[in-house]
Each structure stands twice: as C-alpha cells, then as structure tokens.
Design an enzyme around this catalytic site. Structure first.
Site, PDB file in Angstrom:
ATOM      1  N   SER A 198       1.040  -1.064  -0.044  1.00  0.00           N
ATOM      2  CA  SER A 198      -0.004  -0.369   0.268  1.00  0.00           C
ATOM      3  C   SER A 198       1.001   1.102  -0.188  1.00  0.00           C
ATOM      4  CB  SER A 198      -0.437  -0.086   1.012  1.00  0.00           C
ATOM      5  OG  SER A 198      -1.510   0.782   0.972  1.00  0.00           O
ATOM      6  N   GLU A 257      -8.756  -5.797  -5.014  1.00  0.00           N
ATOM      7  CA  GLU A 257      -8.535  -4.641  -4.069  1.00  0.00           C
ATOM      8  C   GLU A 257     -10.525  -3.219  -4.286  1.00  0.00           C
ATOM      9  OE1 GLU A 257      -5.254  -2.878  -3.724  1.00  0.00           O
ATOM     10  OE2 GLU A 257      -4.096  -5.493  -4.002  1.00  0.00           O
ATOM     11  N   HIS A 302      -7.593  -5.621  -0.509  1.00  0.00           N
ATOM     12  CA  HIS A 302      -5.892  -5.132  -0.156  1.00  0.00           C
ATOM     13  C   HIS A 302      -5.520  -5.560   1.238  1.00  0.00           C
ATOM     14  CE1 HIS A 302      -3.872  -1.679  -0.733  1.00  0.00           C
ATOM     15  NE2 HIS A 302      -3.639  -1.249   0.334  1.00  0.00           N
TER      16      HIS A 302
END
Length: 326
Positions: A198, A257, A302
């Site tokens: 991320s 995601e 995610h």
C-alpha cells in the site's frame, strides 16, 4: 532482546515471468501457508498478541533497536531477525520490511522453519514503537513522497494524517537504520531487498526511482500509485537503473482490491489498475541489467494482499516452497 549468532544468508531468485504455481517446485516439502481470501482483515486499533519475537524461535534470533525521527515526531522499533544457520560465504541477504509490526504479525514459527530449510534471509522489520499493527499517521508521513508543484492529498476524514516525508525517511534509513540493523552481521551488500504494501509499496517504488543504489531487489505490493497525481508514475518515466549492478522488481496486487475502496484508491477497475502495474513492470523490464514482473494475487482484497505478498516475497528470497491458499 539480544543478538545471538548471525546466520544463513540467502541467494536472490527473481524468476522472470514466474507464477506462484511455478515457485512451488523450488524445494519440495517446504511450505509457507497463506490465509484464505475470505479471512477478515485485522483490527488496527487492537494491540497485537505476543508473536514470534516475544515467544522466541528455534531457528531465528532477534534483536531490537529503538530510535526517533530527526524531528522527534515518530518513534521506531526496528526488529532484526537473524537465522541461526551458518551464513553462506557471501553473507546473507537482508530484506527490509516496511510496516514491520504488521509484517511480523503475519509470520509464525512454521514460516521461519520453512525458510530455515532453504536459505533464510535476515529480516529487518521497520516498525513503529507501538503495540498496534500500524501507526497510521506516522506511516502516511514516512511512506509518501512530496512534490513541490502540488500539495499532498489530504484525507478529509482524517486531516491529521499528513504526507510528504518519504525522502526524510529514505535519508534516515540510509544514514542510520541500515548501519545499525546490519551491525556485526555478514551481509551480502549486493543483495539487499525491500518489501512494502500500500503506502509501503508506494515508498518502495519512489525509493527505486529516486535512490536505486540503496537496494538491489524491490517488492512492491498494492502500491498507492495515485498519490500526488500519480507522482511515482512520472518518476518511473525518468528512471534508469545503474548499469554496474543487477537488479529486480516484483510488483503485486490482488484482483479483488476494489471491494474495499479508500480515499487513496487509484480509480478505475481492478483490471485497469492491474494493467497499469503490469505496464510499469514491462517498462522497467526493458532496462539494461534490470528484471521486473507483475504478479496478480488471485482472490485477494487490499488487506489480504499484505500477508500474501509478504510470504510470496520471502519464498522468492529464501527458495522455500509456497502453497496455494485454502
């Protein structure tokens, strides 16, 4: 906690164009298990239970360093996990793990033993001095780059989360953290690696494109490409790899995601974003002396992509075999 014996180094193996299935043939009988895609995400506000550092390991020793940022605003806990095996002649490969608290929380003794049967790396977990999985304000500052011609993105729901300190963290990493983490260890200085997810994945790419000599092998999972108007994509267009050393990058992202969109999502469909990352990997792969590929993490949202990408990375580094998720 104190250091005992330094241990076995690792050989680097980025299999250009390989898939998770192909990696399963590297070392029969050694497994790194992945959580199922449907597993709920962690509660970031809850303290972490005791993990591998507190419980100890039969195959790794640990030492912990604490330090503060130059401005005194962020406090770090750097955990170095050192294999007990005799190191190879060239020294071992260190891999630096961003979001170190969360990274260590995904690993257990089974994973360490799996790597021990192959060529275990030194793990340098770049964590924050908190009992939580993340320090969300500190990581947003440390992992996001700034651009002088445009103000950083602000999360309206969390205006206290500021960004733009990545270059300061790169300097702290280069000037202080790496030397302290690797002190008295036989390190293969041509095989340093870094992993991030991320904002951490964004940091990996920004560091690669602006300070490529700092590491040799780069693992970026679910990178927040859209930060500062796709700043890191513009940096990629100017990127040149130093010709005197081989390097590699593995970009990863889950194919589910967008089920959990956030204020920094890249926009577009999963396919569009994954195609963008695949194109970025292809662009880098054309550079002399550099290999790059993109891996789709099937069924991963995610949050789940953090653990999956980390274990895929450690399998790639150590040569231990992976298994498919349940």
């Amino acid at each position: 906690m104190t250091q005992h014996h330094p241990c076995d180094g690792t050989r680097r193996r980025l299999l250009k164009g390989a898939t998770t299935t192909a990696l399963m043939s590297l070392m029969p009988g050694t497994f790194l298990s992945f959580p199922a895609a449907a597993r709920p995400g962690p509660d970031f506000n809850q303290p972490l239970p005791p993990g591998i550092v507190e419980e100890g390991s039969n195959v790794y020793d640990f030492r912990v360093h604490r330090l503060a940022s130059t401005d005194g605003q962020r406090h770090y806990r750097i955990t170095v996990a050192i294999p007990k095996k005799t190191p190879p002649e060239a020294g071992y490969t260190p891999i630096y793990l961003l979001d170190g608290n969360a990274a260590l929380a995904t690993l257990d003794e089974q994973h360490l033993k799996a790597m021990d049967t192959a060529t275990p790396p030194v793990l340098v977990a770049l964590g924050y001095d908190t009992d939580a999985r993340f320090d969300v304000e500190a990581r947003q500052w440390d992992y996001t780059p700034k651009r002088t011609d445009q103000p950083p993105i602000v999360n309206d729901r969390h205006p206290e989360r500021r960004g733009g300190g990545a270059d300061d963290f790169i300097k702290l990493l280069d000037d202080t953290i790496m030397a302290e983490a690797e002190r008295d260890l036989p390190i293969n200085t041509s095989r340093r690696a870094i992993w991030g997810h991320s904002f951490g994945g964004l940091f990996v790419l920004h560091t690669l494109f602006t300070r490529p000599s700092l590491f040799d092998h780069w693992y970026a999972a679910s990178p927040s490409l859209s930060w500062n108007g796709y700043q890191v994509v513009a940096e990629a267009g100017r990127f040149q790899w130093p010709s005197d050393q081989p390097g590699s990058a593995l970009l990863m992202r889950g194919d589910a995601e967008l089920q959990n969109r956030g204020p920094y999502s890249n926009g577009g469909s999963d396919k569009e974003i994954n195609d963008q990352l695949r194109g970025l990997a292809q662009q880098m792969d054309r550079l002399s002396g550099f290999e790059a590929r993109f891996e789709v993490l099937e069924g991963m949202g995610h949050g789940a992509a953090l653990a999956r990408s980390l274990k895929l990375t450690l399998s790639d580094i150590s040569g231990a075999t992976l298994t498919s998720p349940a």
